[in-house]
Design a protein around this motif. Structure first.
Motif, PDB file in Angstrom:
ATOM      1  N   PHE A  69       0.838  -1.186   0.000  1.00 47.00           N
ATOM      2  CA  PHE A  69       0.000   0.000   0.000  1.00 47.00           C
ATOM      3  C   PHE A  69       0.881   1.245   0.000  1.00 47.00           C
ATOM      4  O   PHE A  69       1.960   1.234   0.583  1.00 47.00           O
ATOM      5  CB  PHE A  69      -0.906  -0.010   1.238  1.00 47.00           C
ATOM      6  N   TYR A 125      -8.791  -1.173   2.907  1.00 48.90           N
ATOM      7  CA  TYR A 125      -8.657  -2.497   2.298  1.00 48.90           C
ATOM      8  C   TYR A 125      -9.202  -3.587   3.241  1.00 48.90           C
ATOM      9  O   TYR A 125      -9.993  -4.437   2.825  1.00 48.90           O
ATOM     10  CB  TYR A 125      -7.182  -2.759   1.958  1.00 48.90           C
ATOM     11  N   GLU A 129     -12.458  -6.095   2.786  1.00 45.73           N
ATOM     12  CA  GLU A 129     -12.285  -7.542   2.870  1.00 45.73           C
ATOM     13  C   GLU A 129     -13.134  -8.161   3.992  1.00 45.73           C
ATOM     14  O   GLU A 129     -13.140  -9.375   4.163  1.00 45.73           O
ATOM     15  CB  GLU A 129     -10.815  -7.877   3.142  1.00 45.73           C
TER      16      GLU A 129
END
Length: 133
Positions: A69, A125, A129
Motif C-alpha cells: 500500500f 482495504y 475484505e
C-alpha cells in the motif's frame, strides 16, 4: 515523484480489531513495522522490527503476504511516499511496548481518523475484505 520510504508492516487482526502502536512523541497510530536495513529481506525486517517494537517473536514460516500500500508519508514533505508491504504472521510471546513505543492499542475502522495516511489505505482495504469492524 519524490522519495519513497520502503517499510514492512505486521497486520494482526483479532475479532475485527487491528493491533496498532503509537511511538513516543507522535500524534497518530501506526501499524507496527519499520524500514529494512541493508541486505534484509521482507521477513527478516518483519521479525526484527516487531521484536524491537513489541518484544515478541514472529514465526517466519507463518508469514503471509497481505498487500503493498502507498500514501503520502506522515510528517514528511509533500511527494514523499511511504510504501508499506504488509504481512500477517503468527507469533510467540505477549505484545508489550518497547522503549520507542508509547502505547499499544486495538483499533477498529471507526478509528481510521487516528492513523497515518498509509494506514488509512490499509484500513480501507481490510474493511472491504470484511476483516476490520
Amino acid at each position: 515523484m519524490g522519495q519513497v520510504i520502503d517499510k514492512i508492516a505486521w497486520i494482526n487482526v483479532v475479532d475485527g480489531k487491528i493491533l496498532s502502536t503509537r511511538s513516543k512523541g507522535k500524534d497518530v497510530y501506526y501499524i507496527p513495522g519499520g524500514k529494512r536495513e541493508a541486505g534484509e529481506g521482507d521477513i527478516d525486517t518483519l521479525v526484527r522490527e516487531i521484536r524491537e517494537e513489541l518484544t515478541i517473536a514472529i514465526i517466519p514460516s507463518s508469514a503471509k503476504y497481505v498487500g503493498t500500500f502507498e500514501a503520502q508519508a506522515h510528517g514528511h514533505s509533500l511527494g514523499t511516499i511511504v510504501q508499506m508491504t504488509c504481512y500477517s504472521a503468527d507469533y510467540r510471546g505477549t505484545p508489550a511496548p518497547s522503549q520507542e513505543i508509547a502505547e499499544i492499542i486495538w483499533l477498529t475502522y471507526a478509528d481510521r481518523d487516528r492513523v497515518s495516511a498509509v494506514d488509512k489505505v490499509i484500513f480501507d482495504y481490510l474493511s472491504r475484505e470484511g476483516r476490520l469492524l
